[in-house]
Design a protein around this motif. Structure first.
Motif, short mmCIF file in Angstrom:
data_model
loop_
_atom_site.label_atom_id
_atom_site.label_comp_id
_atom_site.label_asym_id
_atom_site.label_seq_id
_atom_site.Cartn_x
_atom_site.Cartn_y
_atom_site.Cartn_z
N ALA A 1 130.60 61.08 41.40
CA ALA A 1 130.33 59.90 40.58
C ALA A 1 131.53 58.96 40.68
O ALA A 1 132.69 59.40 40.65
CB ALA A 1 130.11 60.30 39.12
N VAL A 2 131.26 57.68 40.82
CA VAL A 2 132.33 56.69 40.97
C VAL A 2 131.94 55.44 40.20
O VAL A 2 130.75 55.12 40.04
CB VAL A 2 132.54 56.36 42.47
N GLU A 3 132.93 54.77 39.64
CA GLU A 3 132.67 53.54 38.89
C GLU A 3 132.00 52.51 39.80
O GLU A 3 131.01 51.89 39.45
CB GLU A 3 133.99 52.99 38.34
N GLN B 1 128.45 67.54 56.77
CA GLN B 1 128.60 67.41 55.33
C GLN B 1 128.33 65.96 54.96
O GLN B 1 128.66 65.05 55.72
CB GLN B 1 130.00 67.82 54.87
N THR B 2 127.71 65.75 53.80
CA THR B 2 127.38 64.40 53.36
C THR B 2 128.01 64.15 51.99
O THR B 2 127.79 64.93 51.05
CB THR B 2 125.86 64.20 53.26
N LEU B 3 128.78 63.10 51.89
CA LEU B 3 129.36 62.69 50.62
C LEU B 3 128.38 61.71 49.97
O LEU B 3 128.09 60.65 50.52
CB LEU B 3 130.71 62.03 50.83
N ILE B 4 127.84 62.09 48.81
CA ILE B 4 126.85 61.27 48.11
C ILE B 4 127.49 60.76 46.83
O ILE B 4 127.75 61.51 45.89
CB ILE B 4 125.58 62.09 47.79
N LEU B 5 127.78 59.45 46.80
CA LEU B 5 128.42 58.84 45.65
C LEU B 5 127.40 58.05 44.84
O LEU B 5 126.61 57.28 45.40
CB LEU B 5 129.53 57.90 46.11
N VAL B 6 127.41 58.24 43.54
CA VAL B 6 126.53 57.49 42.63
C VAL B 6 127.40 56.61 41.75
O VAL B 6 128.32 57.11 41.09
CB VAL B 6 125.69 58.45 41.76
N ASP B 7 127.13 55.29 41.76
CA ASP B 7 127.94 54.38 40.95
C ASP B 7 127.35 54.24 39.55
O ASP B 7 126.31 54.84 39.22
CB ASP B 7 128.10 53.02 41.63
N LYS B 8 128.01 53.47 38.71
CA LYS B 8 127.61 53.36 37.30
C LYS B 8 126.24 52.72 37.12
O LYS B 8 125.60 52.89 36.08
CB LYS B 8 128.65 52.55 36.53
N ASP B 9 125.77 51.98 38.14
CA ASP B 9 124.46 51.34 38.07
C ASP B 9 123.36 52.20 38.68
O ASP B 9 122.21 51.78 38.78
CB ASP B 9 124.49 49.99 38.80
#
Length: 310
Positions: A14-16, A90-98
């Motif tokens: 999770a990332v801003e 490997q997969t980096l899956i980032l979810v932002d605040k929206d």
């Protein structure tokens, strides 16, 4: 069903927001789960009671051992997996605040991506199956698989990853001409249009390249289905949105695909198949992770009963 595609360890964070150039940004790691579009579809099918075999490559490292164990625990036939590349994907899956998702594949020239030549295909397995699913497979190999499967009377479903759609319709044409169903999401559709030299204006234009149906997935907005006889939209019912709150969208397309395949195996029409697939997808999104989140056939049937009662 035999599934050709990739397997990857998914690292969820999770990332801003995404950082600017040279900016440092903190990423909160949420978890690590076995994934990869192809492996996910195979596991989702097995959870739905479908006999599924996965054909792909896995690295000989610790992530590879976890990926292999996940497929084995998911009751997927793993006898056609090639193990031996030094590194697994490997997969980096980032979810932002929206709620936006950003996917970064961590690989190398020696990473286990997918089968790389016709000599690595178990052609006898293709003969014994009813449906052949082709995902993230090198285009030349995918074309050979699709042609062979169609020649032997199999239903072929083609759902390539976005990197393959960047080649344009000219490169994937050899697969499309032997596919029964072509599946892609809205981002992939945009990239395919932009990358193609030939002019493609509507989803229906893709039908001239061979498939009998094209399914466009639009995330929370549902699906569009295009065939030679009709076009229809299938939004996600409000009743499902209210019952299953989205926790993480990873695996939604894989769950939908597995649900569509299960219903097609049962002889249902495409509209019924997509409707069932949407239920599988939203149930998947209501849980964290991809492979661990796919529902069982019993869970989906219970949800269907409750939907009818509601």
């Amino acid at each position: 069903v035999v599934v050709f595609g990739s397997s990857a360890m998914d690292v969820h964070g999770a990332v801003e927001r995404l950082p600017e150039s040279e900016e440092h940004m903190y990423v909160e790691e949420i978890g690590r789960y076995p994934g990869g579009m192809g492996a996910n579809v195979a596991i989702a099918l097995a959870r739905l009671g479908v006999q599924a075999a996965f054909s792909g490559k896995i690295g000989s490292d610790s992530p590879g051992r976890r990926l292999l164990e996940s497929l084995r625990e998911g009751h997927v036939d793993i006898s056609n997996i090639i193990v031996g590349a030094p590194r697994s994907l490997q997969t980096l899956i980032l979810v932002d605040k929206d709620g936006g998702r950003h996917l970064l594949t961590l690989g190398s020239p020696s990473a286990a991506i997918s089968i790389a030549s016709p000599g690595e295909v178990n052609w006898e397995l293709v003969k014994r199956t009813r449906i052949v699913y082709i995902g993230e497979v090198f285009v030349e190999v995918a074309s050979s698989i699709a042609s062979f499967a169609r020649t032997h009377g199999k239903t072929v479903i083609y759902r390539p990853g976005i990197p393959y759609l960047r080649f344009g319709v000219e490169r994937v044409h050899g697969v499309l001409e032997h596919a029964d169903i072509f599946m892609l999401n809205s981002v992939g559709w945009r990239i395919l249009r932009e990358s193609s030299k030939e002019r493609i204006e509507t989803m229906a234009d893709l039908l001239k390249y061979g498939p009998s149906a094209v399914i466009l997935t639009r995330g929370p907005y549902g699906c569009e289905v295009h065939t030679r006889d009709e076009r229809f939209a299938m939004p996600v019912p409000d009743s499902l949105r209210n019952r299953f709150k989205v926790v993480h969208p990873t695996g939604a397309g894989d769950g939908l695909t597995a649900g569509v395949i299960k219903r097609l195996l049962e002889g249902r029409d495409l509209r019924e198949a997509v409707s069932y697939g949407q239920l599988v997808a939203i149930m998947t999104c209501s849980r964290l992770g991809a492979a661990p989140a796919f529902p069982t056939a019993e869970e989906v049937e219970d949800a269907l009963k409750n939907e009818k009662l509601g």
